[in-house]
Design a protein around this motif. Structure first.
Motif, PDB file in Angstrom:
ATOM      1  N   MET A 159      35.641   2.177  41.738  1.00 50.36           N
ATOM      2  CA  MET A 159      34.719   2.285  40.562  1.00 50.36           C
ATOM      3  C   MET A 159      35.238   2.812  39.317  1.00 50.36           C
ATOM      4  O   MET A 159      34.837   2.312  38.279  1.00 50.36           O
ATOM      5  CB  MET A 159      33.685   3.504  41.048  1.00 50.36           C
ATOM      6  N   MET A 160      36.427   3.920  39.315  1.00 53.18           N
ATOM      7  CA  MET A 160      36.827   4.373  38.204  1.00 53.18           C
ATOM      8  C   MET A 160      37.603   3.292  37.399  1.00 53.18           C
ATOM      9  O   MET A 160      37.401   3.225  36.106  1.00 53.18           O
ATOM     10  CB  MET A 160      37.854   5.482  38.556  1.00 53.18           C
TER      11      MET A 160
ATOM     12  N   ALA B 297      34.970   0.876  35.652  1.00 50.84           N
ATOM     13  CA  ALA B 297      34.315   1.744  34.675  1.00 50.84           C
ATOM     14  C   ALA B 297      35.183   1.593  33.165  1.00 50.84           C
ATOM     15  O   ALA B 297      34.885   1.329  32.213  1.00 50.84           O
ATOM     16  CB  ALA B 297      34.009   3.096  35.232  1.00 50.84           C
TER      17      ALA B 297
ATOM     18  N   ILE C 277      34.174  -0.311  29.715  1.00 52.12           N
ATOM     19  CA  ILE C 277      33.890   0.668  28.591  1.00 52.12           C
ATOM     20  C   ILE C 277      34.173  -0.172  27.129  1.00 52.12           C
ATOM     21  O   ILE C 277      33.155  -0.139  26.462  1.00 52.12           O
ATOM     22  CB  ILE C 277      34.750   2.128  28.483  1.00 52.12           C
TER      23      ILE C 277
ATOM     24  N   ALA D  92      27.097  -6.460  36.442  1.00 55.06           N
ATOM     25  CA  ALA D  92      27.662  -6.006  37.642  1.00 55.06           C
ATOM     26  C   ALA D  92      27.129  -7.093  38.638  1.00 55.06           C
ATOM     27  O   ALA D  92      28.089  -7.064  39.578  1.00 55.06           O
ATOM     28  CB  ALA D  92      26.807  -4.531  37.711  1.00 55.06           C
TER      29      ALA D  92
END
Ligand code: ATP
Ligand code: MG
Lengths: 289, 269
Positions: free
Chosen positions: B161-162, B165, B169, B217
Motif C-alpha cells: 500500500m505504501m 501510494a 502521489i 484503483a
C-alpha cells in the motif's frame, strides 16, 4: 499451427443492475487464436472488445461456454496463474498499470509475484527493458516519462512474465502520433522477431493494415474475419457497422465509385499510390489512342 | 503549482550512507533517537550532534538542506522553546521578573536543550529520507517488521500500500492541477471569499479527484491481477536486502554513540 486461445460457445453478460435485465455482451461465440499470429480486433465502441480480451486471461469468466488457453480451462482455479502468465495483458492507460515509482522495480513486479529467483528476475528485467528500448531509463521514475515510454514500460512489465501471448487493449489510445508509432513498432518486433502471439484491440485502422488477421466485432458477434485485404475490401459492411476503413481503402473506394478502375486491397500508402498512378497511366494511354 | 510539493524527498547519490542497507539506516535512526532522549548534558548532546554531522558530511547532504526541511515546523519549535522558558522554575532568583513573567536560568537551559533536541530529531530523520529511496525504505520496513506476520499483522499488504501510494502521489497531484485549471476555466473562484466559501469551492475539485482515484484503483487492481499478483505468499524480490561490511561499521558507530551517551549519563556529565 496450434491454437493458443480457443473460445467455445462463449457467452457473457455483466451482472445486471438492479431492476434491469442482464444484456449479454456476446452469445455463442466461437473463436481461435493461432500461436504466433498477429490478430487485430476492431469494432465500434461498446461492442465488447475489452470484455472479450478479459476472457482470454481469466480476468472475467464466461457465463456460458468455455475459454481454453493452451488447453487449460480459464474457469479452473488451479491453473489460474499458469493462464495469466501465458497470456499477458496491456491496457489503455499506462498510468494505471504501473505499480512502482522506479522503472525496473515495476518491470520486476510480475516475476516477483511468480516467485522467480532474484538473479533470474534481474536477467528478465534487463531483457524486457532492452526489447522495448527502455533500458537506459531503468532507474527513472515512471511519472517523468512520456506516454509512449510509459506504455512501453507497461509492455516490458508484461514481457518479464515471459508470456506466449500478449493482448493489448487500445494501447495507443492515449498517445500522440509519435508515442503510437513507438508502441506499434515494439509490438510488431515482438511478433516478428520473437514469434509472440499478439492480439491488438484498436480503433486506428492504420495499425490493422499489416496484421495477419483482422477480426471485426459488432452486435455481439463476429462480423468479418480474415486477412486485412479480405476484410477491408468489404467497405459497405464495415460502414454499416460504424467502423472506419483505412484511409487508403476509403480513398480507393470513393475513386472507384466515381468510375475509376481500382483495386480495393491496396492497403499500404505505397501500394495505394502505385495503384492510383497505374490507373492514371492507363487512363492517359487510353485517351491518347 | 502543486508540483512543488515534495513528500519524503530523496536526494539520489552514491555515498557510503546512500549505499547502506535500508534496514541498517532504520535501526540507526532508532538508536540515534534513543541516544538523543537519553542525552542530558552539553557533552552528550555534543556527541549526538557530532554523529549527525559526521553522517551528513559523509552523505554529502548540505546543512542547508537539513535546515530548510525544518521550516514548516518552525512554529512548533519556537512555541516549545517559549513554553520551556516561561514554565520552568529554578531554585535561584529569576533573571527577569516583570509583571507575571518570571524567567529563570534553568528555563533558558531547558528551552535550549528542548529546541536542540527537536532540531536534532528532525534532521536525523530527514537525513534518512534524503539518503534512502522511498522504495528502499518500504523494503526495509517490510523486512524489519516481517516477524510481526506471526501475529497476523499484514506486513506485506501495508508495504504494498505504501509503495502504491508513493507511486500515485505525483499522478494524483498532476490530476489535481488539471482539475483546478478545468474548474477555473469554468469560472470557479478559489482565491476570494471567507474561509467557508473557499472550503466550499474545494468540493468541485475533490469530487472529480475521488471519482478518478477510484477508477484508477479499479484499473490498477485488474492490471496487478493480470501480472499474477496474489498477495505476499511465495513472492521474491528483484533486489534482495543484504548486510555488507559498511553496515557492520555503521552498526558499530551506532553502538559507540549509544554507549557514549549512556556512560556520560551514568557519570552525570
Ligand atoms: N464493468 C461493467 N459492468 C457492466 N457493464 C459493463 C462493464 N464494462 C462494460 N460493460 C458493458 O459491456 C459492453 C461492452 O463493453 P466493452 O468495454 O467490452 O466494449 P469495447 O468494445 O471495449 O468498447 P470501447 O471500444 O469503447 O473500448 C458495453 O455495453 C458496456 O456498457
Ligand atoms: Mg474497450
Amino acid at each position: 499451427m496450434s491454437n493458443i486461445i480457443t473460445a467455445e460457445n462463449l457467452s457473457f453478460a455483466y451482472p445486471p443492475q438492479e431492476g434491469k435485465l442482464a444484456i449479454p455482451v456476446f452469445e455463442n461465440l466461437n473463436l481461435e487464436i493461432a500461436e504466433g499470429s498477429f490478430t487485430v480486433v476492431i469494432g465500434p465502441n461498446g461492442c465488447g472488445k475489452s470484455t472479450l480480451a478479459k476472457q482470454f486471461n481469466a480476468v472475467l469468466l464466461p457465463s456460458g461456454g468455455k475459454v481454453y488457453v493452451l488447453g487449460n480451462d480459464t474457469s479452473n482455479e488451479q491453473t489460474l496463474l499458469e493462464i495469466r502468465r501465458t497470456v499477458g495483458m496491456v491496457f489503455q492507460n499506462p498510468d494505471n498499470q504501473i505499480v512502482s515509482n522506479v522503472v525496473e522495480e515495476d518491470v520486476a513486479f510480475a516475476p516477483e509475484n511468480l516467485g522467480v529467483p532474484s538473479a533470474e528476475i534481474r536477467k528478465r528485467v534487463d531483457d524486457a527493458l532492452k526489447t522495448v528500448g527502455m533500458y537506459e531509463f531503468r532507474n527513472h521514475a515512471p511519472h517523468l516519462l512520456s506516454g509512449g515510454q510509459k506504455q512501453r514500460i507497461a509492455i516490458a512489465g508484461v514481457l518479464a512474465m515471459q508470456p506466449r501471448c500478449i493482448v493489448l487493449d487500445e494501447p495507443t489510445a492515449m498517445l500522440d502520433p509519435r508515442g503510437r508509432e513507438e508502441v506499434i513498432r515494439t509490438i510488431r518486433t515482438l511478433n516478428r522477431a520473437r514469434g509472440m502471439t499478439v492480439v491488438l484491440i484498436t480503433h486506428h485502422m492504420s495499425e490493422a493494415i499489416d496484421a495477419d488477421r483482422v477480426l471485426v466485432f459488432g452486435n455481439g458477434g463476429i462480423l468479418a474475419d480474415g486477412s486485412p485485404r479480405e476484410v477491408f475490401t468489404q467497405v459497405e459492411l464495415l460502414r454499416a457497422a460504424n467502423i472506419d476503413v483505412p484511409q487508403t481503402t476509403a480513398l480507393l473506394y470513393e475513386l472507384k465509385r466515381q468510375g475509376w478502375d481500382l483495386p480495393l486491397d491496396a492497403l499500404s500508402t505505397e501500394e495505394c499510390a502505385e495503384a492510383i498512378a497505374n490507373a492514371l497511366l492507363t487512363q492517359t494511354e487510353r485517351s491518347q489512342k | 503549482m502543486l508540483k512543488d510539493i515534495t513528500l519524503g524527498q530523496y536526494f539520489p547519490g552514491n555515498t557510503l550512507v546512500h549505499r547502506l542497507d535500508p534496514r541498517t539506516k532504520l535501526i540507526l535512526v532508532v538508536v540515534y533517537i534513543v541516544a538523543l532522549f537519553l542525552a542530558k548534558s552539553f557533552l552528550s548532546y555534543g556527541l549526538v550532534l557530532a554523529f549527525l554531522v559526521l553522517a551528513a558530511s559523509i552523505s554529502h547532504i548540505k546543512p542547508k538542506a537539513l535546515l530548510s526541511g525544518m521550516k514548516p515546523l518552525m512554529i512548533i519549535i519556537v512555541f516549545t522553546g517559549l513554553l520551556n522558558i516561561f514554565y520552568t522554575t529554578g531554585d535561584d532568583a529569576p533573571i527577569v521578573n516583570w509583571w507575571i513573567i518570571k524567567i529563570y536560568k534553568a528555563g533558558l537551559i531547558a528551552a535550549f536543550f528542548m529546541i536542540l533536541r527537536i532540531m536534532l530529531l528532525i534532521s536525523g530523520t530527514f537525513l534518512l529520507t534524503y539518503t534512502t529511496s522511498p522504495i528502499a525504505l518500504t523494503d526495509g520496513l517490510e523486512a524489519l517488521m516481517s516477524p510481526l506476520k506471526k501475529i497476523k499483522v499484514p506486513v506485506h499488504e501495508l508495504a504494498m500500500m505504501m509503495c502504491i501510494a508513493l507511486r500515485f502521489i505525483p499522478t494524483l497531484i498532476e490530476e489535481t492541477d488539471k482539475i483546478i485549471s478545468a474548474q477555473k476555466a469554468r469560472g470557479a473562484d478559489f482565491e476570494t471569499g471567507n474561509l467557508f466559501r473557499r472550503a466550499k469551492a474545494l468540493v468541485p475539485i475533490l469530487v472529480p479527484l475521488f471519482v478518478s482515484a477510484f477508477r484508477r484503483a479499479d484499473e490498477l487492481a485488474t492490471a496487478m491481477e493480470c501480472r499474477c499478483y496474489h498477495g505476499g505468499e511465495g513472492r521474491t524480490k528483484l533486489k534482495v536486502l543484504k548486510y555488507g561490511k559498511d553496515d557492520a561499521i555503521a552498526f558499530l558507530a551506532g553502538i559507540l554513540l549509544l554507549a557514549g551517551v549512556i556512560v556520560l549519563r551514568t557519570f552525570g556529565l
